[in-house]
Design an enzyme around this catalytic site. Sequence first.
Site, PDB file in Angstrom:
ATOM      1  N   CYS A 142      -0.777   5.903   2.613  1.00  0.00           N
ATOM      2  CA  CYS A 142      -0.343   6.956   3.445  1.00  0.00           C
ATOM      3  C   CYS A 142       1.106   7.176   3.015  1.00  0.00           C
ATOM      4  CB  CYS A 142      -0.335   6.832   4.823  1.00  0.00           C
ATOM      5  SG  CYS A 142       0.979   5.629   5.595  1.00  0.00           S
ATOM      6  N   CYS A 187       0.718  -1.210  -0.081  1.00  0.00           N
ATOM      7  CA  CYS A 187       0.060  -0.006   0.129  1.00  0.00           C
ATOM      8  C   CYS A 187       1.026   1.321  -0.089  1.00  0.00           C
ATOM      9  CB  CYS A 187      -0.947   0.006   1.211  1.00  0.00           C
ATOM     10  SG  CYS A 187      -2.028   1.436   1.365  1.00  0.00           S
ATOM     11  N   CYS A 190       2.368  -1.430   4.172  1.00  0.00           N
ATOM     12  CA  CYS A 190       1.440  -2.567   4.526  1.00  0.00           C
ATOM     13  C   CYS A 190       1.522  -3.514   3.182  1.00  0.00           C
ATOM     14  CB  CYS A 190      -0.152  -1.841   4.900  1.00  0.00           C
ATOM     15  SG  CYS A 190       0.373  -0.988   6.525  1.00  0.00           S
ATOM     16  N   CYS A 245      -5.066   0.472   6.677  1.00  0.00           N
ATOM     17  CA  CYS A 245      -5.590   1.526   7.114  1.00  0.00           C
ATOM     18  C   CYS A 245      -6.913   2.102   6.366  1.00  0.00           C
ATOM     19  CB  CYS A 245      -4.716   2.559   7.921  1.00  0.00           C
ATOM     20  SG  CYS A 245      -4.301   3.827   6.400  1.00  0.00           S
ATOM     21  N   LYS A 290      -7.071   4.848   4.847  1.00  0.00           N
ATOM     22  CA  LYS A 290      -6.559   5.711   3.631  1.00  0.00           C
ATOM     23  C   LYS A 290      -6.332   4.499   2.644  1.00  0.00           C
ATOM     24  CE  LYS A 290      -3.325   7.306   6.703  1.00  0.00           C
ATOM     25  NZ  LYS A 290      -3.948   7.406   8.026  1.00  0.00           N
TER      26      LYS A 290
END
Lengths: 1018, 208, 295
Positions: free
Chosen positions: A58, A55, A63, A91, A93
């Site tokens: 952010c 990911c 992640c 998360c 986001k």
Amino acid sequence: MLDKSLSRRSFFKVAAATAGAVALAGGHVRNVLEDTAYAAPEATQDEVKIIHSTCRGCGKMECGNLITVRNGRVVHLEGDHRAVATRGNLCVKGRSATQALYHPDRIRYPLIRTTPKGEDPKWKRVSHAEAIQYMADGFNSVIEKYGQHSIKCLHGTGRITTYATEAYPTYLIQTANTGSPAGILCKGPRLSSAAMICFPGAHWCNLIDGQKVNFQWGTNQEVSNYDNSCRVTVDEHVRAETTICVGPRMQNLGKEADIWIDLRPGTDDAVALGLLHQAVFNPNCHIDMMFVKKWTNAPFLYVEDMEPSGWTWCEWDKIEGKQEMGYYPLNIRTRILKESDLVEGGNVRKMAVWDTKSNGIVFFDTQTCLWDGQTEYQYPDLEKDCVEYKGGILAKDPGFPVDIDPAIEGSFQVTLKDGRTVTAEPVWEMFKRHLAPWTPEHTEEITGVFAQKFIDAAEAYCEEPGKGGIVFNLPLEHVGNSIQTTMLPLILSALMNNIDSPGGQRGCENMFFTMDTFFQYHIPWANNTLDPKEQAKVVGGDRFPLTPFFQMVGGAALYHDPISAAEAILYDDPYPLRAMISNSGQHFNSGNAWMNWQAFETLDFFGGWELWHSPTIELADVVMPAAHFLEVSVLRYTQGGEGAIGAQVQAVKRQGDASWDSADICCELSKAMGYEYWPTQNRPLPQWPDEWLKPWPTERDMLNMSVLPMRRKLPAKIGGIDGIQIADHLDIAVPAPDGNILRCDDWDEYVEQYQKHSQWNLKEISPFGYYYRFQWGHFRPRDSANPFAPKVPGFNTPTGKFEILSTILESYHGPNTQWVEAPGSYNGIPGYREPVESPFSSPELYKEYPIIVTTGRRNPLYFHNEGRQQPWLRELTPCATFQIHPDTAAELGIEQGDWCWIETKRGRIRQVADLFYGIRPGTVECDHQWWYPELSAPKHGWDLSNVNVLVSMDHESQDPIIGTCNCRGYLAKIYKATPENSPFGNPCPCDDDGTEIIHTATDPRLKEWLPTYEYEVI
Amino acid sequence: MSRYAVITDLNRCVSCLNCVVACKEANGVPIGNFWIKILRVGPNPKYPGATYPDVEMYYLPVSCQHCERPACVDVCPTGASHKTENGSVQIDHDKCIGCQFCVMACPYGVRYLNVEQGVVEKCTRCYQKTNEGELPSCVTACGGSARFFGDLDAGYGDFRSRLDENGNNISLLDTSYVKPFTDDQVYALPDSGNGPSDRFILRNRVWR
Amino acid sequence: METQWPLVLFTLFLCLSCGLMLFQGIIATLGKGSSKFHQAAIITSAVSLAVGGIAVFFHLKHWERIFNGFGHITSGITHELILVVVMFVAFIAGFIMLRKGRDLGRVMGIVFIVIAVIGGFVTAHSYDMYARPAWNNIFLYLYYYSSLLLLGAAAIWTVASICKEPAELCKTTAWWTLVCALLSLVVVIAAMVFISNITPSTIDGITFYTYDPTHQAVDPSGSLAVGMSSPLFWLGAVVIGCVVPAIVAFLAAKKSEQAAKPALPVVALLCGIAGGVCYRVVLYMVAIASYVYFF
């Protein structure tokens, strides 16, 4: 595959330690579809792919995730439970990333402005080639007129997308004004100060290895996911014996802390000194004296009554002192006693300690890192000293390699070479003297925290060595003492032997050369090409002489002082700064936002790339459409201490003309400007294959380059040494302690392996597997041209030690240097600085502005200024809020939900009051980085609620060493917004035409931001 | 009949909001509607008369409680809201006339009108997943691994959360994740005779 | 809670309709009132019910599925639907009787009375839910009955005066109106005092993660105490809704010639309707959830 390039040492029961990896390598690879909790498609004609990726929702956590792509469209993201660094964390986001990817307002085509700056740019769509040429011409004309340094960078947190933007202008255009000004107030100070005293990145802890004491200082990782994911943070917080939280307000996870050090904002340095006082003087605290004596400069003798002397460190092309991005020579001038102070012709690099065994002076050669009488480097014995721990190698310190016991207390008479007899005392004695005033009572006076809490916290943390590191983040950097404040927790942690321990200050993989940043981020690798004399011309360099050095440290430390830059733009002082290149940078992320806005408005040329029509880019002449992270492949390491490596894998085709900036923008722009992207100076690094010695790489070339060190066979031959042998000694090609190594020949193979394996634990495949890497020589740079040179134990500091007394600080900001003395410091030992605006330092101002403002509270929805257009995020916190104690609010006549003016002597903004008993009365915590994308160009309402409208742009309140802006802990007054005191008679912030911002989840404008698939390319 | 429920370890809940967003995604919840919400309870004084910093706080995720005797089902004129075999309360979209009396009758405020479809919606405990033996999205997505799904009749041992690194679900009774708790630390939302099914574990703090 | 206008109108006209039925039933039981008067009363009642019924369709999002509404017998809406059907059956039966030249008579009168009494209960019962403490009490029933009585009395008076019924009947209905208005006044004030003194089971010291941070952390559209401070309550429900009808009725009750003219009863009825609307709106203002979690 995980090859066994070396035979497994029988000592280690590796099978158990690396069960996951080995089992998978052994052939049991389950179908990815079976692994996921996400249901398989119902309609069989649908083409569904599940991609293992990483990911980038952010800035800062890698992640591992699983991306579901149905018929060429990303439909779902979820966490990958096998991801060793994140345990399935994803998360909000990341979860909402599709709402960014398919957002109707994304910039998807290159645009050129048609109106004067300061107005709605009325963008005109042009072709990619046109835009590149336009940008190249713009920059070239400025360079031609004003020279190489007339271009500055503005960089936000890169969105892979690339960090090439940070470095590109330096390495190609040769401007010294490189880097990300955001870095000066986020992470940069931590990296810089840690580089000064131990190693950059030391603030990062490896929570996945567990901690006995979970010590969170100025963090909110459970919602920010800053380098330790929420999952891991909560897991390890719950498992820890004791939890300590430092922060002025009750935080999300802080609500569970056993000890809450609820300091007055801006007194982190005082808190640290109060804790250090306990560590040193409280008999219930048990410092690791072996670490202190052997690995720190505490036993070095110091002579106050002596002229400082020294040498030049981090010299051009010398290995010693080399930082991640290169070299910048520092003149070390210290009063630490050296052989050269004692005898004519003595070695300036040999520093004296008092050996209690021989009752005389013994020298430590800080260049070779050898003690008198030591001929070979000492490494822990794998058989005798080591155990396997969580996949890594944990050694107990074998003790001094020679028979000495350095004194750390007392004072000693020594005769200098000039015949004078002077008093010398170990640095530790000075350290104790420095700490002596910081009794609990004194610390309470300064910080407002009950004295007993310092005793409790210190006794918990310092009960025995090795309880874990201290996780600390931005707040320590934001009150005008960023460098010193961020040194102090590291020193506390070091005294307790938590430097690179399990759960300790583990740092990041590329800070100590496990992986070359240039590979990882596709930076044009003409590094080391900017002459230090030119590097020194960085704006603000006259005031902050260490800045050019910190620009070599890398990471976010590639910064320059934004205040000096704004002055250069506005006043041509010290020289004209007339153009700017930006990758998602914002004018309001540092210093006074209005001054930056006015400065950027006057630039001759401004080009950048962006995903959104954010306010700053509306001042640009040309903007390129940046690719979203789901549209880009890139190698991914955990930035922080968790130690994992993985891949971000392009999931869908790029929409419109969206570009991956490394290849499609930076490289093409360099070509259009007449520079070779690589190699520019024909100075290939030794491991580069000849076939890659071409000026303008393709995207494919760049991706293959990023996994180059993992190649099974390298074609290069350097100095007669076979490429394979070289590879075995460089970067990630160095195998893990048990011989495991990650091998692949190109990017596709790497991705293929990643699909099967998920994140690799670097402990299992690289030198990251060693704890206490300073014992093994992994913390000091190695000579890539001489791969067989011994690894040197110690730290990459001027003394080779963890520096309790920073010789760099002493040399540049000590007493009687050319530059300002570090406030509160003692000969290079870091100290306390009272915030420039405070009840104590500015009592007159305090009468008119009686509220202390802090900011930066993390909201899980937003990464700084991002996410305001994503409906799933915006609806959960639609507008800016500030937290205020109900008693303070009552005094001011403020109720829950009131729009209020928050005013400093520099400006005022409106935010909504949230009455919160968990914040100190008289203090407020304001949301940061708000703008309102629903409002019109060019400002998009950035000045309505953005907290940096309130902050200063003066040199006085800056950190005196690097210039970090004073972003917290200043004074304000607060009053209710009313129709009478608000524009348009509306307390709610409005656009120039009176349109209200979105402030409720039910605002119909939110639905207009739902995904559109009009731009899809399938 | 079983009594499926979600148990939340409030000491692990950090208001990361993943449950909210994961729910929206999994169930297509319209913008402005929330099938699950997080409350911040407090900070409140730790004891009477206590002041800052002696305060305490917890977060409370609230969604449909799938009550034993649901008021919403009682007031539903069409039988659209109904109790199912596994104890959950579900809404049959085709039967709902959108009278919203259930919205008024729910004491927890967790039902929303879907304006576009003209029907009332709420947490289904992801029946599309739980019927297949999977966990609800708010459970698997939970950042703090605070939420566990299982059958109250089968005991705490039945409650499971996200996957660990080996692919096994974390158990509510695994003390390396969930600190030990006693029955008097297990709470439910206020009950007006409707019998809310969700449970909340809260240690060292006053349940308010 | 936000005001649900269709429901406000529905309960208002249902009360009006039931009230008319009640007083018409009483008059019929007493053997009074001309056929024209009774026909007019039934038509007014039916029209009122129809208006309320149409209003409620604006509340339902799927009115085409209304017949599902008989699907669940515990539901108040189901009860109301049944009530509406029964009322229409009674109206038709009564109207046919009258058209055939027969009196409504005692039996039909009692049927009307019974239906009206049940109607008042059903109306209130639909909203009696423990999730809404402001509604979950005896005063909700008392209010709907008082509303039913006042509207019914004023309406039957109006019908009587328009139909030029004997002054005595008009005067009697004016007296009824006076009594009902005074009763209403007592009920309305007592109810709001009661409501404003309910202690809701709010969570102690809760603060909200708000989805509109600019709102107060309580139910933004009202609280239990808001009724007592609302001009809508004092001016609308109390003064216009009760005091004015009482004064008007008092004036008429003393002078038969005034009672027999439509002017005063129309004022009383319109004020009663206005007051009924106001009070119902206030009822939504105070209808916060029993556990104040969200708005």
